[in-house]
Write a protein that holds these residues in place. Structure first.
Motif, mmCIF file in Angstrom:
data_model
loop_
_atom_site.group_PDB
_atom_site.id
_atom_site.type_symbol
_atom_site.label_atom_id
_atom_site.label_comp_id
_atom_site.label_asym_id
_atom_site.label_seq_id
_atom_site.Cartn_x
_atom_site.Cartn_y
_atom_site.Cartn_z
ATOM 1 N N ILE A 292 0.745 -1.303 -0.011
ATOM 2 C CA ILE A 292 -0.039 -0.003 -0.010
ATOM 3 C C ILE A 292 0.805 1.127 -0.078
ATOM 4 O O ILE A 292 0.563 2.301 -0.976
ATOM 5 C CB ILE A 292 -0.919 0.178 1.114
ATOM 6 C CG1 ILE A 292 -2.065 -1.315 1.050
ATOM 7 C CG2 ILE A 292 -1.696 1.263 1.371
ATOM 8 C CD1 ILE A 292 -2.900 -1.322 2.540
ATOM 9 N N GLN A 293 1.934 1.381 0.799
ATOM 10 C CA GLN A 293 2.815 2.338 1.000
ATOM 11 C C GLN A 293 3.627 2.443 -0.400
ATOM 12 O O GLN A 293 3.638 3.815 -0.975
ATOM 13 C CB GLN A 293 4.087 2.267 2.081
ATOM 14 C CG GLN A 293 4.515 3.294 2.258
ATOM 15 C CD GLN A 293 4.041 4.588 2.517
ATOM 16 O OE1 GLN A 293 3.193 4.847 3.309
ATOM 17 N NE2 GLN A 293 4.505 5.709 2.094
ATOM 18 N N ALA A 294 4.009 1.483 -1.010
ATOM 19 C CA ALA A 294 4.623 1.389 -2.374
ATOM 20 C C ALA A 294 3.855 2.105 -3.401
ATOM 21 O O ALA A 294 4.072 2.937 -4.202
ATOM 22 C CB ALA A 294 4.951 -0.009 -2.729
ATOM 23 N N ALA A 295 2.483 1.845 -3.302
ATOM 24 C CA ALA A 295 1.450 2.242 -4.490
ATOM 25 C C ALA A 295 1.373 3.744 -4.107
ATOM 26 O O ALA A 295 1.062 4.704 -5.059
ATOM 27 C CB ALA A 295 0.104 1.785 -4.044
ATOM 28 N N ARG A 296 1.313 4.318 -2.694
ATOM 29 C CA ARG A 296 1.178 5.723 -2.601
ATOM 30 C C ARG A 296 2.509 6.534 -3.009
ATOM 31 O O ARG A 296 2.195 7.518 -3.639
ATOM 32 C CB ARG A 296 1.137 5.780 -1.039
ATOM 33 C CG ARG A 296 -0.318 5.347 -0.438
ATOM 34 C CD ARG A 296 -0.360 5.427 0.910
ATOM 35 N NE ARG A 296 -1.581 5.085 1.525
ATOM 36 C CZ ARG A 296 -1.889 4.956 2.730
ATOM 37 N NH1 ARG A 296 -0.932 4.923 3.696
ATOM 38 N NH2 ARG A 296 -3.124 4.605 3.159
ATOM 39 N N ASP A 297 3.534 5.808 -3.068
ATOM 40 C CA ASP A 297 4.955 6.443 -3.384
ATOM 41 C C ASP A 297 4.794 6.708 -4.828
ATOM 42 O O ASP A 297 5.268 7.686 -5.444
ATOM 43 C CB ASP A 297 6.130 5.512 -2.887
ATOM 44 C CG ASP A 297 6.197 6.031 -1.429
ATOM 45 O OD1 ASP A 297 5.557 6.586 -0.636
ATOM 46 O OD2 ASP A 297 6.988 4.806 -0.696
ATOM 47 N N VAL A 298 4.544 5.632 -5.473
ATOM 48 C CA VAL A 298 4.195 5.648 -7.194
ATOM 49 C C VAL A 298 3.239 6.859 -7.442
ATOM 50 O O VAL A 298 3.445 7.559 -8.559
ATOM 51 C CB VAL A 298 3.762 4.380 -7.468
ATOM 52 C CG1 VAL A 298 3.537 4.424 -9.193
ATOM 53 C CG2 VAL A 298 4.991 3.306 -7.271
ATOM 54 N N ASP A 299 2.059 6.744 -6.678
ATOM 55 C CA ASP A 299 1.215 7.928 -7.185
ATOM 56 C C ASP A 299 1.649 9.264 -6.915
ATOM 57 O O ASP A 299 1.494 10.149 -7.666
ATOM 58 C CB ASP A 299 -0.212 7.636 -6.250
ATOM 59 C CG ASP A 299 -0.868 6.519 -6.816
ATOM 60 O OD1 ASP A 299 -0.825 6.151 -7.879
ATOM 61 O OD2 ASP A 299 -1.804 5.984 -5.832
ATOM 62 N N ARG A 300 2.620 9.233 -5.718
ATOM 63 C CA ARG A 300 2.978 10.740 -5.384
ATOM 64 C C ARG A 300 4.109 11.165 -6.559
ATOM 65 O O ARG A 300 4.273 12.275 -6.971
ATOM 66 C CB ARG A 300 3.772 10.666 -4.077
ATOM 67 C CG ARG A 300 4.629 11.939 -3.522
ATOM 68 C CD ARG A 300 5.043 11.868 -2.482
ATOM 69 N NE ARG A 300 5.849 10.619 -2.222
ATOM 70 C CZ ARG A 300 7.287 10.817 -2.675
ATOM 71 N NH1 ARG A 300 7.535 11.920 -3.051
ATOM 72 N NH2 ARG A 300 7.987 9.678 -2.608
ATOM 73 N N ILE A 301 4.802 10.146 -6.810
ATOM 74 C CA ILE A 301 6.075 10.497 -8.213
ATOM 75 C C ILE A 301 5.060 10.728 -9.646
ATOM 76 O O ILE A 301 5.435 11.763 -10.288
ATOM 77 C CB ILE A 301 6.603 9.147 -8.349
ATOM 78 C CG1 ILE A 301 7.603 8.934 -7.259
ATOM 79 C CG2 ILE A 301 7.727 9.320 -9.564
ATOM 80 C CD1 ILE A 301 8.481 7.792 -7.040
ATOM 81 N N TYR A 302 3.864 10.175 -9.715
ATOM 82 C CA TYR A 302 3.241 10.365 -10.849
ATOM 83 C C TYR A 302 2.597 12.050 -10.934
ATOM 84 O O TYR A 302 2.564 12.575 -11.518
ATOM 85 C CB TYR A 302 2.095 9.542 -11.151
ATOM 86 C CG TYR A 302 1.048 9.697 -12.147
ATOM 87 C CD1 TYR A 302 1.665 9.591 -13.433
ATOM 88 C CD2 TYR A 302 -0.090 10.485 -11.888
ATOM 89 C CE1 TYR A 302 0.749 9.916 -14.535
ATOM 90 C CE2 TYR A 302 -0.924 10.991 -13.083
ATOM 91 C CZ TYR A 302 -0.575 10.515 -14.563
ATOM 92 O OH TYR A 302 -1.272 10.667 -15.322
#
Length: 400
Positions: free
Chosen positions: A159-169
Motif C-alpha cells: 500500500i505504501q509503495a502504491a502511494r509513493d508511485v502515485d506521489r511520483i506520478y
C-alpha cells in the motif's frame, strides 16, 4: 497325411512369430512412452524444486527455469504426438490437460520475473542519464526502491509503495517534454508490473501444490501394468504355440531317419532367417530411427529438427559433466545418467538407453565398473549426436 501336419506346423510357427513380433513392437512402444512419462516427471520435479527457494535466489534460477520449460514443452509435444498414433496407450487426455495447466502457470510466473528484471534494467538505464543531484534521479531511485521493497520485503508494504508511485506520478505532471513522458511511462510500467507480481506467490503456491506429479504417477503405473500384460500375453501365446507344435510332433513322429531329416530340413531355414533378422535389428539399434520420429510427429520435420537441436545443445557436454559430477556429486551424476536413459528411449536408440541405464545402476551401487561404463556411454552418445547433426545438416539447420 504327414505332409498336411508339417504344413500345419509351419503355419503355426509363422503365426506364432508374427504374433510375437507384433507384441514385441507394441511392448517397445509402450516402454518408450513410459520412459517419456518418467522423463517428463523428472523435469517437472526439477522445475518444481526451484520454487522452494526465496524470491531473491529464484531470480538467479530464471534461465534454468526457462530451459526447463522448453524441455517440458518438447516432451509434451512428443507424448501428445505418440498418443495420437497409438491404439494401445492408456487415456492421456487428463494428463495432457494437467501438463498444459502446469506449463501455463510456470510460464506466467517466469514472464512476471522477466518483466521485473527488464523493468529494473530500464529504470537503471534512464537513471544514468541524470546527475546524482538531479531531482529526476531521486524519483528513479525511489521507483527502484519501491520495486525491490515490494519484491523482497516480507512485511506487507504494497500500500505504501502504491502511494509513493502515485506521489511520483503527481510530480511528473509538473514536468514537460521528454522528461515528463519518460517518467510517466516508467511509473505506468512499475504499477503494471507490481500489480502482476502480486500474483507471484499465488503462482508459486499452485505450482508447488500442483497435481501433475500424481497424474504422472498414475499414468506411469498404467504403462507398467500394460507392459506386464504384454509379457503375459507373449508367454501365453508362446505356450499355446509350443503346445500345438509339440502335439503335431507327437502325432507325426516316426522313428524312421528319413522323416526326422525331412522335418529338420523344413525347420532349418526359418531359424537362419530369424538369426539374420536379429542381426539386422541389432545394427539398427545403434542409430536414431528418424523415420519413426517423423511419423510420430505427423511428418512435421521442423518439430523433429527442434527436438534434435535441443538434444545436441543440451547433451553435447554430458560426458564431461558426468566425470565432474562423479567426483563432486554422485547423486547428480546418477540423475544425469537417468536423463540420458530417457533421451535414448525417446530417440529410439536402444544402446544409448541401455548404456545410460547400466551406468545409472552402477553409480547407485558404487560399482568399480563405472569408468568402463562411462566410456561405453560416451561412445554411443557421440554416435547419436553425430547422427543428429548429420540429419540437421541435411535439412539445412544451423546448429549455432
Amino acid at each position: 497325411m504327414e505332409r498336411k501336419w508339417i504344413k500345419l506346423a509351419v503355419l503355426v510357427s509363422v503365426c506364432w512369430l508374427i504374433t510375437l513380433s507384433a507384441i514385441v513392437g507394441s511392448y517397445r512402444s509402450v516402454e518408450n512412452s513410459q520412459l517419456q512419462v518418467e522423463e517428463l516427471g523428472y523435469e517437472v520435479e526439477k522445475l518444481r524444486s526451484s520454487f522452494y527457494f526465496d524470491n531473491s535466489f529464484r531470480t538467479k534460477l530464471l534461465n534454468s527455469q526457462e530451459l526447463n520449460l522448453q524441455i517440458l514443452y518438447a516432451l509434451r509435444l512428443q507424448i501428445g504426438a505418440d498418443y495420437r498414433d497409438s491404439w494401445l496407450s492408456p487415456d492421456l487426455n487428463q494428463l495432457l490437460y494437467t501438463i498444459d495447466r502446469f506449463i501455463d502457470l510456470a510460464k506466467a510466473y517466469v514472464d512476471n520475473e522477466v518483466a521485473v528484471s527488464e523493468l529494473a534494467g530500464q529504470i537503471r538505464r534512464i537513471r544514468t542519464h541524470y546527475p546524482d543531484q538531479h531531482p529526476l534521479s531521486d524519483y528513479y531511485f525511489q521507483l527502484s526502491a519501491n520495486v525491490f521493497e515490494t519484491l523482497y520485503d516480507t512485511s506487507n508494504q504494497s500500500i505504501q509503495a502504491a502511494r509513493d508511485v502515485d506521489r511520483i506520478y503527481q510530480h511528473s505532471t509538473l514536468l514537460e517534454g521528454k522528461e515528463k513522458k519518460e517518467l510517466q511511462q516508467v511509473v505506468a510500467e512499475v504499477s503494471l508490473v507490481l500489480g502482476s507480481y502480486a500474483q507471484g506467490s499465488y503462482f508459486v503456491d499452485n505450482l508447488i501444490a500442483h497435481d501433475v506429479s500424481a497424474e504422472l504417477a498414475i499414468i506411469a503405473g498404467k504403462y507398467q501394468k500394460l507392459r506386464e500384460q504384454h509379457l503375459m500375453l507373449a508367454i501365453l501365446v508362446s505356450l499355446l504355440a509350443m503346445g500345438t507344435l509339440l502335439g503335431i510332433i507327437l502325432l507325426t513322429y516316426q522313428p524312421a531317419q528319413s522323416q526326422a531329416a525331412a522335418i529338420h530340413r523344413e525347420q532349418v531355414p526359418p531359424v537362419k532367417r530369424n538369426q539374420q533378422d536379429k542381426t539386422v535389428a541389432n545394427c539398427v539399434d545403434d542409430e536414431i530411427n528418424f523415420d519413426d520420429m517423423v511419423t510420430s510427429l505427423n511428418g512435421d520435420i521442423e518439430s523433429v529438427c527442434m527436438l534434435l537441436q535441443v538434444f545436441v545443445s543440451d547433451h553435447a557436454q554430458d560426458i564431461q559433466a558426468l566425470r565432474t559430477l562423479l567426483t563432486e556429486s554422485p547423486a547428480d551424476a546418477q540423475r544425469k545418467a537417468h536423463s540420458l536413459k530417457g533421451i535414448g528411449g525417446n530417440l529410439g536408440v536402444a544402446q544409448l538407453r541401455d548404456a545410460a541405464a547400466e551406468l545409472e545402476t552402477a553409480i547407485a551401487k558404487e560399482s568399480d565398473t563405472v569408468p568402463l561404463l562411462l566410456v561405453e556411454l560416451e561412445k554411443h552418445l557421440d554416435a547419436t549426436i553425430k547422427a543428429a547433426q548429420t540429419f540437421l545438416n541435411i535439412h539445412n539447420v544451423d546448429l549455432n
